[in-house]
Write a protein that holds these residues in place. Structure first.
Motif, PDB file in Angstrom:
ATOM      1  N   UNK A   4     -66.850 -64.374  54.937  1.00  0.00           N
ATOM      2  CA  UNK A   4     -68.284 -64.289  54.120  1.00  0.00           C
ATOM      3  C   UNK A   4     -68.019 -65.657  53.375  1.00  0.00           C
ATOM      4  N   UNK A   5     -69.154 -66.462  53.261  1.00  0.00           N
ATOM      5  CA  UNK A   5     -69.355 -67.522  52.511  1.00  0.00           C
ATOM      6  C   UNK A   5     -69.187 -67.383  51.126  1.00  0.00           C
ATOM      7  N   UNK A 229     -66.323 -71.324  52.491  1.00  0.00           N
ATOM      8  CA  UNK A 229     -65.962 -71.342  51.181  1.00  0.00           C
ATOM      9  C   UNK A 229     -66.108 -72.730  50.627  1.00  0.00           C
ATOM     10  N   UNK A 230     -66.652 -72.901  49.428  1.00  0.00           N
ATOM     11  CA  UNK A 230     -66.798 -74.259  48.692  1.00  0.00           C
ATOM     12  C   UNK A 230     -66.776 -74.229  47.267  1.00  0.00           C
ATOM     13  N   UNK A 239     -57.555 -69.208  44.055  1.00  0.00           N
ATOM     14  CA  UNK A 239     -58.095 -68.041  44.312  1.00  0.00           C
ATOM     15  C   UNK A 239     -56.801 -67.579  45.449  1.00  0.00           C
ATOM     16  N   UNK A 240     -56.077 -68.172  45.825  1.00  0.00           N
ATOM     17  CA  UNK A 240     -55.162 -68.026  46.800  1.00  0.00           C
ATOM     18  C   UNK A 240     -53.627 -67.563  46.188  1.00  0.00           C
ATOM     19  N   UNK A 310     -57.266 -71.830  54.146  1.00  0.00           N
ATOM     20  CA  UNK A 310     -57.977 -71.526  55.438  1.00  0.00           C
ATOM     21  C   UNK A 310     -57.175 -70.425  56.418  1.00  0.00           C
ATOM     22  N   UNK A 311     -55.982 -70.347  56.226  1.00  0.00           N
ATOM     23  CA  UNK A 311     -55.517 -69.088  56.969  1.00  0.00           C
ATOM     24  C   UNK A 311     -55.925 -67.784  56.314  1.00  0.00           C
ATOM     25  N   UNK A 312     -55.743 -67.910  54.951  1.00  0.00           N
ATOM     26  CA  UNK A 312     -56.226 -66.678  54.231  1.00  0.00           C
ATOM     27  C   UNK A 312     -57.875 -66.308  54.409  1.00  0.00           C
ATOM     28  N   UNK A 313     -58.687 -67.117  54.792  1.00  0.00           N
ATOM     29  CA  UNK A 313     -60.087 -67.007  54.741  1.00  0.00           C
ATOM     30  C   UNK A 313     -60.369 -66.610  56.391  1.00  0.00           C
TER      31      UNK A 313
END
Length: 322
Positions: A4-5, A229-230, A239-240, A310-313
């Motif tokens: 999801x963006x 994400x941005x 957020x992580x 990145x890995x979490x997303x």
């Protein structure tokens, strides 16, 4: 995998140097860029991050009018693109795969050659502007040296100097540290910081997570053609889940105390315990350990890296060193 963006909501009230809506580029049956809503705030150093082949360079080429979009909207410096290119691009400096320098000309002569090809440049001010650009990137002492004798880092800085021959409101750098040694990388990183401090918005495309982490105030992450994400870099890190590390010679008791406080994913190793902080207040942890008679030999809260984000997303990693 469904990604999801996320990121700031699009709105005309939020000042942005670059803004896209549902930007898409297809090459026959392949979708290289898929409905990207990019937003680069005014004055930001925006790290456009993603593995090679994720759609970063294709997006940049559309922003600069080098290729046309299949669909979607682009706005650069308040002007729609490509319709506003004639008014906009003179305020934009870009390094996309670098200009073609003549190997037997000096750095100064190369810039003079490129500047003379710009229909908007003023020939009368060219010598002063060229030397100012060379000085800005630290190449004035090597201005008379032939390009073929320049190191890779010097060549990258000369390419950036070319983008700075006239004042720019936006600087777009595609992989500016690619192939550089650590010294050249530091030079480019410091230069980007100086440009941003002077009010230039900088969009830096890179696949090097560590460089983006050190250089940028904002980040957008591309993966398989989508912007997943941005936002502000500190907010994306926040957020992580953060990791707490406790060094002690009573790891069992420390683990019990951390679990009682509400920390999760507790792991024991020789001489230390790690756990996910979650919503627990950091200030409560060490006092609780002391109250439980656990000797605290070391304590740290580890911020997640961009690789962790990145890995979490995505559930995947990519080359973090280039």
């Amino acid at each position: 995998m469904s990604v999801q963006q996320t990121g700031p909501a699009r709105g005309e009230d939020s000042p942005a140097t670059v803004r896209t809506h549902a930007l898409t580029k297809r090459f026959r049956h392949q979708t290289a860029v898929d409905a990207v809503d990019l937003e680069v705030p005014v004055g930001a150093v925006y790290g456009f991050l993603g593995p090679n082949g994720s759609g970063k360079t294709t997006t940049i080429r559309m922003l600069l009018g080098l290729i046309s979009a299949t669909s979607g909207e682009i706005e650069v410096l308040g002007e729609p693109m490509p319709d506003g290119a004639a008014r906009t691009l003179r305020r934009v400096g870009a390094l996309v795969e670098g200009p073609a320098f003549h190997p037997y000309l000096s750095g100064r002569a190369n810039l003079a050659r490129l500047d003379s090809a710009d229909p908007h440049s003023d020939a009368r001010s060219a010598p002063a502007r060229i030397d100012a650009a060379l000085d800005r990137v630290g190449l004035l002492p090597a201005a008379t040296k032939r390009f073929r004798a320049y190191s890779l880092g010097m060549r990258q800085r000369l390419a950036i100097a070319n983008a700075l021959l006239v004042p720019r409101d936006l600087l777009v750098l595609d992989e500016p540290t690619n192939g550089l040694d650590p010294q050249g990388t530091r030079e480019v990183r410091n230069l980007v910081g100086e440009l941003a401090a002077d009010g230039t918005t900088v969009l830096v495309s890179s696949h090097l997570l560590s460089e983006v982490d050190q250089m940028c105030s904002h980040v957008g992450v591309m993966f398989e053609g989508r912007l997943i994400t941005q936002g502000r870099l500190d907010q994306i890190h926040a957020g992580t889940a953060q990791t707490v590390r406790v060094e002690t010679d009573r790891v069992g008791d420390a683990a019990t105390t951390l679990r009682e406080l509400g920390l999760t994913d507790v792991h024991l190793a020789g001489g230390h315990v790690t756990a996910q902080l979650g919503e627990v207040e950091v200030a409560k942890i060490v006092p609780a350990l002391v109250d439980a008679y656990v000797p605290v030999l070391g304590f740290a809260v580890q911020r997640p890296s961009l690789e962790d984000v990145f890995v979490s997303l995505t559930g995947e990693g990519f080359d973090v060193s280039g």
